[in-house]
Design a protein around this motif. Sequence first.
Motif, short mmCIF file in Angstrom:
data_model
loop_
_atom_site.label_atom_id
_atom_site.label_comp_id
_atom_site.label_asym_id
_atom_site.label_seq_id
_atom_site.Cartn_x
_atom_site.Cartn_y
_atom_site.Cartn_z
N ASP A 1 -14.50 -40.22 10.06
CA ASP A 1 -15.20 -39.02 9.61
C ASP A 1 -15.65 -38.21 10.82
N ARG B 1 -15.72 -31.47 3.34
CA ARG B 1 -16.86 -31.29 2.44
C ARG B 1 -17.97 -30.54 3.16
N HIS C 1 -22.03 -30.10 2.92
CA HIS C 1 -23.31 -30.53 2.35
C HIS C 1 -24.37 -29.52 2.79
N GLU D 1 -25.46 -39.35 5.36
CA GLU D 1 -24.55 -39.20 4.23
C GLU D 1 -23.34 -40.11 4.40
N VAL D 2 -22.82 -40.20 5.60
CA VAL D 2 -21.69 -41.09 5.86
C VAL D 2 -22.09 -42.54 5.67
N ARG E 1 -24.38 -43.68 3.73
CA ARG E 1 -24.61 -43.94 2.31
C ARG E 1 -23.30 -44.25 1.59
N GLU E 2 -22.21 -43.60 2.00
CA GLU E 2 -20.91 -43.85 1.38
C GLU E 2 -20.30 -45.17 1.85
N ASN E 3 -20.59 -45.55 3.08
CA ASN E 3 -20.15 -46.84 3.63
C ASN E 3 -18.63 -47.02 3.52
N SER E 4 -17.87 -45.98 3.88
CA SER E 4 -16.41 -46.07 3.79
C SER E 4 -15.72 -45.63 5.08
N SER E 5 -16.48 -45.42 6.15
CA SER E 5 -15.91 -44.91 7.39
C SER E 5 -15.86 -46.00 8.45
N GLU F 1 -31.94 -37.68 2.13
CA GLU F 1 -31.28 -37.22 0.90
C GLU F 1 -32.07 -36.10 0.21
N ARG G 1 -23.55 -30.80 -2.59
CA ARG G 1 -22.40 -31.38 -1.92
C ARG G 1 -21.14 -30.79 -2.54
#
Length: 360
Positions: A45, A105, A107, A125-126, A128-132, A348, A354
């Motif tokens: 990201d 995206r 925000h 925000e990154v 919180r998604e925990n996918s990077s 947040e 978003r």
Amino acid sequence: MPRAVGKNDRVQTERIRMAETTTTTRRTAPRDQEAGAVNSVRRIDIVMPVYNDWDSFCQLAHGLDTAVSDWGHSVRILAVDDGSLDEGNGLVTDLRDLEHIEEIRVHRLVSNLGHQRAIAVGLSEVCRENSSDAVIVMDSDGEDRPEDVRALRDAFMQDPHRIVVAQRARRSEGPLFRLFYRIYRLAFVVLTGRNIDFGNFMLIPGKFIEPVTHSGWIWNHLASGIVRMRFPIRAVPTERGTRYAGESKMNPVSLIVHGFSAMSVFSDTVFVRVLLVSLVLSVGTAVGILMVVLIRLLTEMAIPGWATNAVGLLFVIFLQALLLSAGAAVLLLATRSQQTVVPALDSERHVRSRTTVFSR
């Protein structure tokens, strides 16, 4: 005649072979783990704050699209709109021809928080998604060059266990700005005992995102927070680029504010140093007053009126040093007792919306 191989020889040979195998395994295991960590990179990201500068953002997005063309994994851009009056309504049209960026995206924040805090919100925000697998932080105006993103990523692929920072090999600002910058660097070293020679342009491995965003220090200054948390760092030399559009918002006043924000991360260290200096100054003036009194009473060296003036001046300095000591002590206690903002938990509520403006 060749010696017959007995049972003891075979046992010894087997022990040597097992020892060599174990040693080889120990040597290659860290490399295999590191290779596995690198090969497992699926998504990177890119977080950048934007404030009323969507033209530059679009040009940077196209530059990044070219820079990441052969990376082989997903790349997303998260633009944190720091309360812009211009919401960039033409973004969807301007970005529709991207070929390699997977998603962009925006925000939008409720209000303008400032550059550093917008970055903290984006990182949260990154997290919180925990996918990077890694996050690149950069400015959106072109001064952080898209071609240098490759250098950060390559350094990360070589060593995925360090934060990779961009270290400016050459600056492009005017002489007045460079003068103020040198003064700031000197003051920072004197007051904090640390030297920070990098800015926000960096790559943070995914495993560090959570501890970084759960630290209140990055709410004021990302680079200082990274140094304060003692993360392993690798520096990559880069050059500062030229803005795509408009003029830089950084001026001597904003540089001073930026400098104080960086020092606030080390506020306890700054106050302790000020306290020690003021105490030394108090003791020195007290000794000076005592020496003046002794010279006046025990010798004939004193000039009429000299002792009174000297004692008065030293007494004023003594009182000022005491007030400085008391002030530093009170401020130090205040910083220890005040509530800390934790970006991962508190950011947040600053996000208004978003929106996905591009997706492939």
